[in-house]
Write an enzyme that holds these catalytic residues in place. Structure first.
Site, PDB file in Angstrom:
ATOM      1  CG  ASP A 194       5.941   3.637   0.335  1.00 19.79           C
ATOM      2  OD1 ASP A 194       4.733   3.434   0.082  1.00 19.79           O
ATOM      3  OD2 ASP A 194       6.316   4.394   1.267  1.00 19.79           O
ATOM      4  CE1 TYR A 243      -2.236   3.302   2.552  1.00 20.16           C
ATOM      5  CE2 TYR A 243      -3.624   2.597   0.739  1.00 20.16           C
ATOM      6  CZ  TYR A 243      -3.321   3.517   1.731  1.00 20.16           C
ATOM      7  OH  TYR A 243      -4.093   4.634   1.880  1.00 20.16           O
ATOM      8  CE  LYS A 266       2.592   4.982   7.788  1.00 13.79           C
ATOM      9  NZ  LYS A 266       1.214   4.997   8.319  1.00 13.79           N
TER      10      LYS A 266
HETATM   11  P1  KE4 Z   1      -0.454   8.585   4.204  1.00 14.70           P
HETATM   12  O1  KE4 Z   1      -0.944   9.272   2.934  1.00 14.70           O
HETATM   13  O2  KE4 Z   1      -1.560   7.843   4.914  1.00 14.70           O
HETATM   14  O3  KE4 Z   1       0.314   9.564   5.123  1.00 14.70           O
HETATM   15  O4  KE4 Z   1       0.636   7.509   3.799  1.00 14.70           O
HETATM   16  C1  KE4 Z   1       0.285   6.525   2.865  1.00 14.70           C
HETATM   17  C2  KE4 Z   1       1.243   5.351   2.985  1.00 14.70           C
HETATM   18  C3  KE4 Z   1       2.252   5.211   2.052  1.00 14.70           C
HETATM   19  N1  KE4 Z   1       3.130   4.187   2.127  1.00 14.70           N
HETATM   20  C4  KE4 Z   1       3.065   3.283   3.132  1.00 14.70           C
HETATM   21  C5  KE4 Z   1       4.067   2.172   3.184  1.00 14.70           C
HETATM   22  C6  KE4 Z   1       2.057   3.385   4.126  1.00 14.70           C
HETATM   23  O5  KE4 Z   1       2.002   2.470   5.129  1.00 14.70           O
HETATM   24  C7  KE4 Z   1       1.128   4.432   4.063  1.00 14.70           C
HETATM   25  C8  KE4 Z   1       0.003   4.592   5.070  1.00 14.70           C
HETATM   26  N2  KE4 Z   1      -0.149   3.535   6.019  1.00 14.70           N
HETATM   27  C9  KE4 Z   1      -1.484   3.316   6.554  1.00 14.70           C
HETATM   28  C10 KE4 Z   1      -1.428   2.198   7.594  1.00 14.70           C
HETATM   29  N3  KE4 Z   1      -1.000   0.970   7.071  1.00 14.70           N
HETATM   30  C11 KE4 Z   1      -2.059   4.575   7.099  1.00 14.70           C
HETATM   31  C12 KE4 Z   1      -3.292   4.406   7.933  1.00 14.70           C
HETATM   32  C13 KE4 Z   1      -4.493   5.020   7.267  1.00 14.70           C
HETATM   33  O6  KE4 Z   1      -4.617   4.885   6.029  1.00 14.70           O
HETATM   34  O7  KE4 Z   1      -5.277   5.640   8.027  1.00 14.70           O
END
Ligand code: KE4
Length: 443
Positions: A254, A159, A282
């Site tokens: 990523d 993801y 994060k």
């Molecule tokens: P954000 O756009 O949510 O800040 O980041 C996206 C993203 C990109 N790459 C990786 C490897 C990620 O894990 C994420 C976001 N992770 C999720 C939890 N697995 C965020 C939680 C959510 O979507 O509320």
């Protein structure tokens, strides 16, 4: 808040003790789709209703009904130092006294960029954005702009945020809620997105044999967190690096989740692989909205205004977010928690899988540093097809049993849990005692 006052709150909660959360969720459902601002919080993977949080401190969450939980979400990764770290809180308070946003450059952006570049081996230059999604979206555009190619390769169960061209076979809440391919994404956008199973180099090589000259980039989580924790098998990252280099495609790591998590230099420093572009998020924002992407200076100089690849953002490099990020990264530099986190996380992982197996529950655990997942299946879990064979109903039973015991785990089998530097040995003990009781009950 002292440790003593932390222990005043009742530990855990049965449904009867969460009336305020229930009422808040009923109101939220009238205001926001699914009552949440991100589906990962919707509890869709475990059933029931989300718990509304009032505050957090150290390793603990407190819900609006006053119940206390040991927190293994840590805001889905950012809170590696624990909640309300004094150094972060002081930096944010100081920044607030100088205003909240200027729309003009600040020295804080220089300082955060320095902290990132000095830690991440492949980064000579970085651009700050506002989320992990923005970081991966921008990294893809940069790779396509540099190579002049249009196809990209991603891995099933990975993801990378809600970027249209990456919402294909996506992990995290897309997998949890069974929408790995989102409606609303034009077929033309995903036509150029090729999907391969993780840890399967033969499949990647076949894709390059067929499409090699048209592939701009391969993007992957160097340690997957979004189908549950799935580490790269020996040699996999090296092979991906070789295949991309051989075909003139760029390799995007990523590291939004793994950056400063599995090591201060991220997974690339742990495994000794140098990607062409790295995305972060994060932890680098210390709990505030932030993202970043970077790599070699000559490549980053393709980004406007140095180059022609467009990317912009009103609040990119925001003074409050950068203050929290600087304090967090300097905290990780000045007193690296990684050996402490390794010991605590190894004990937690071993204890969790032992609790399940002692109750005759099929279980296995994957862990890299302080991110880990207990899978309810025999295992091994090495890719999305194996991860999705997990017993998600059993996971849901375990999740709610642990909530009643005062332990807040990820609300999906397809997420990783995170240990912070504020989780004490007693917190790990309490967690494992609870896991043994819950597994005995559901086994
Ligand atoms: P954000 O756009 O949510 O800040 O980041 C996206 C993203 C990109 N790459 C990786 C490897 C990620 O894990 C994420 C976001 N992770 C999720 C939890 N697995 C965020 C939680 C959510 O979507 O509320």
């Amino acid at each position: 808040m002292t440790e003593d006052s932390l222990s005043d709150a009742p530990i855990g909660s049965s449904a009867a003790k969460r009336s305020k959360s229930r009422a808040a969720f009923a109101r939220a459902l009238e205001l926001m789709p699914g009552g949440v601002n991100s589906p990962a919080r919707a509890f869709g993977g475990v059933g029931g209703e989300p718990i509304f949080i009032d505050r957090a401190d150290g390793a603990y969450l407190f819900d609006i009904d006053g119940n206390r939980y040991i927190d293994y979400i840590g805001s889905w990764g950012p809170m590696i130092l624990g909640h309300r770290h004094p150094r972060v809180e002081e930096a944010v308070r100081s920044a607030l006294s100088r205003g909240t946003s200027y729309g003009a450059p600040t020295e804080a952006e220089n300082r955060l960029a320095e902290r990132i570049i000095e830690a991440v081996p492949s980064m000579e230059m970085v651009r700050l954005v506002n989320s992990g999604t923005e970081a991966t979206m921008s990294a893809l555009r940069l790779a396509r702009g540099i190579t002049g190619r249009e196809m990209i390769v991603k891995f099933a169960g990975n993801y990378h945020g809600h970027v249209d061209s990456l919402l294909v076979a996506a992990g995290s809440s897309a997998a949890t809620l069974a929408v790995p391919n989102s409606p609303g994404v034009p077929s033309g956008v995903v036509r150029d997105t090729l999907i391969v199973d993780y840890n399967r180099l033969d499949a990647l090589a076949a894709v390059f044999d067929e499409h090699g000259p048209r592939i701009a980039a391969v993007i992957l989580e160097p340690v997957v967190g979004n189908m549950g924790c799935v580490p790269p098998q020996a040699g996999f990252l090296e092979d991906v690096r070789r295949v991309t280099r051989d075909h003139g495609a760029l390799l995007i790591f990523d590291e939004v989740m793994t950056g400063f998590r599995v090591a201060r230099g991220g997974a690339q420093s742990l495994f000794g692989i140098e990607p062409d572009i790295t995305t972060l998020g994060k932890i680098v924002g210390g709990g505030f909205p932030i993202g970043a992407y970077g790599g070699r200076a000559d490549r980053m100089r393709h980004v406007l205004p140095a180059g022609k690849v467009f990317q912009a953002g009103t609040l990119s490099g925001n003074p409050i977010a950068t203050a929290a990020g600087i304090a967090t990264l300097e905290g990780l530099r000045d007193d690296p928690p990684y050996e402490r986190l390794e010991r605590a996380s190894a004990r937690l992982a071993e204890g969790l899988v032992a609790a399940a197996r002692d109750a005759a529950l099929p279980a296995c655990v994957n862990r890299v540093g302080s991110m880990l997942t207990l899978f309810f299946q025999q295992g091994p879990v090495t890719d999305w097809p194996s991860s999705e064979r997990s017993d998600t109903r059993r996971y849901a039973e375990f999740f709610w049993g642990m909530i009643d015991e005062g332990v807040y785990l990820p609300c999906s089998q397809f997420e990783a849990l995170f240990v912070s530097d504020r989780h004490s040995s007693e917190d790990i003990d309490r967690t494992l005692d609870a896991a043994r009781r819950v597994c005995a009950r559901i086994g």
